[in-house]
Write an enzyme that holds these catalytic residues in place. Structure first.
Site, short mmCIF file in Angstrom:
data_model
loop_
_atom_site.label_atom_id
_atom_site.label_comp_id
_atom_site.label_asym_id
_atom_site.label_seq_id
_atom_site.Cartn_x
_atom_site.Cartn_y
_atom_site.Cartn_z
N GLY A 74 0.79 -1.23 0.00
CA GLY A 74 0.00 0.00 0.00
C GLY A 74 0.82 1.28 0.00
O GLY A 74 0.37 2.30 0.52
N ASN A 104 -6.07 2.53 -12.49
CA ASN A 104 -5.06 1.58 -12.02
C ASN A 104 -3.69 2.18 -12.27
O ASN A 104 -3.53 3.01 -13.16
CB ASN A 104 -5.19 0.26 -12.80
CG ASN A 104 -4.19 -0.78 -12.34
OD1 ASN A 104 -4.00 -0.97 -11.13
ND2 ASN A 104 -3.54 -1.46 -13.27
N HIS A 119 0.24 0.98 -13.14
CA HIS A 119 0.97 -0.18 -13.63
C HIS A 119 2.45 0.18 -13.77
O HIS A 119 2.78 1.25 -14.30
CB HIS A 119 0.39 -0.62 -14.98
CG HIS A 119 1.06 -1.85 -15.51
ND1 HIS A 119 0.80 -3.11 -15.00
CD2 HIS A 119 1.99 -2.01 -16.48
CE1 HIS A 119 1.54 -3.99 -15.65
NE2 HIS A 119 2.27 -3.36 -16.54
N SER A 121 2.64 3.92 -15.39
CA SER A 121 1.50 4.54 -16.07
C SER A 121 0.26 4.46 -15.20
O SER A 121 0.01 3.43 -14.56
CB SER A 121 1.18 3.79 -17.37
OG SER A 121 2.32 3.57 -18.16
N ASP A 123 -4.42 -4.28 -18.32
CA ASP A 123 -3.42 -3.21 -18.43
C ASP A 123 -3.49 -2.51 -19.79
O ASP A 123 -2.49 -1.97 -20.27
CB ASP A 123 -1.99 -3.75 -18.19
CG ASP A 123 -1.85 -4.41 -16.82
OD1 ASP A 123 -2.46 -3.91 -15.86
OD2 ASP A 123 -1.13 -5.42 -16.73
C1 GRF Z 1 2.91 -1.09 -7.69
O1 GRF Z 1 4.14 -1.38 -8.25
C2 GRF Z 1 1.87 -0.83 -8.75
O2 GRF Z 1 2.42 -0.30 -9.92
C3 GRF Z 1 1.33 -2.21 -9.00
O3 GRF Z 1 1.33 -2.84 -7.75
C4 GRF Z 1 2.34 -2.27 -6.93
C5 GRF Z 1 1.69 -1.85 -5.64
O4 GRF Z 1 2.62 -1.38 -4.72
N1 GRF Z 1 0.02 -2.13 -9.59
P1 GRF Z 1 2.12 -0.76 -3.35
O5 GRF Z 1 1.26 -1.82 -2.66
O6 GRF Z 1 1.34 0.46 -3.66
O7 GRF Z 1 3.37 -0.47 -2.56
#
Ligand code: GRF
Length: 245
Positions: A30, A125, A127, A154, A163
């Site tokens: 998170g 989202n 990514h 992104s 994605d």
């Molecule tokens: C991030 O790298 C995001 O791009 C991907 O999941 C990861 C989540 O990381 N979708 P966090 O839980 O926010 O630290």
């Protein structure tokens, strides 16, 4: 007759009441959620995170939510027989919070089409790649294996294509000669924490919208890669030393 017409119009365009509401879905650490919470704490998010929902009971992000006084909800997927059943339950929990925007922040689930359709145009989202490159998992390892000079992240609207939805904003990192997967992931994370709050704020302020298949910012259709922050732009925003690139 004219009264009827104007009443009907008013029904369609209700006055905005109160802060825009955000529900964040997570599965793990998170850190992106934390970036959003930090903006909210400084009154810079343009709305309020009203709930954080995790499919994983011990996701650290739940603690981050509780620490910020945000409703933290666990909805374990293991208790449902099918993806459709889980997503149906998730829709109910989300809708109880009446969100204007659903934010996926490391929510590690494939979404059913019913779920995606329900929140069409109001679900974002993040990514860890410069989409359309490297959809799916292990993006940093793939980028390193290909020897690319640039990688990044992104923020995109969620559509049924994994994605593959229209990108609102992306940020570039330069890949250095001695880069490892860990160092690259760390660099990309700093960019994620920069651009996700920007995109969420744009949406909550009504500046960012999904129109058909295109992300539109301030009425102008964005290119397929969205607004792109170069490595130098992002480094400046983050007060990074450019020589460290
Ligand atoms: C991030 O790298 C995001 O791009 C991907 O999941 C990861 C989540 O990381 N979708 P966090 O839980 O926010 O630290």
């Amino acid at each position: 007759m004219s009264d009827y017409a104007s009443d009907t119009l008013n029904d369609l365009t209700p006055e905005p009441t109160g802060a825009r509401r955000v529900v964040v879905l997570i599965s793990g650490n998170g850190s992106n959620l934390q970036a959003l919470i930090d903006e909210q704490t400084h009154d810079r998010l343009g709305g309020e995170i009203v709930a954080v929902i995790s499919n994983v009971a011990d996701a650290y992000g739940l603690q981050r939510a509780r620490d910020a006084g945000i409703d933290a909800v666990v909805l374990p997927h293991g208790e449902y027989d099918t993806r459709e059943a889980y997503d149906g339950a998730l829709i109910k929990v989300i809708e109880r919070h009446e969100p204007d925007l659903v934010v996926l922040a490391g929510f590690m689930r494939i979404l059913s089409s019913r779920f995606v359709q329900r929140f069409h145009g109001r679900m974002l989202n993040i990514h860890p790649s410069l989409l359309p490159a490297y959809r799916g998992l292990n993006t940093h390892a793939k980028a390193l294996a290909d020897g690319v000079a640039e990688h990044g992240c992104s923020v995109h609207f969620v559509t049924e294509e994994l994605d593959g939805g229209p990108v609102a904003i992306q940020a570039v990192v330069n890949v250095s000669g001695d880069e490892t997967e860990t160092s690259l992931k760390e660099k990309v994370h700093t960019r994620e924490h920069l651009i996700y709050p920007i995109a969420v704020k744009w949406f909550l302020e009504g500046r960012l919208r999904l129109v058909g298949e295109t992300a539109v910012l301030d009425g102008t259709p964005l290119p397929p890669h969205g607004l792109r922050l170069s490595h130098a732009d992002a480094a400046e925003e983050l007060d990074e030393d450019l020589d460290d690139a």
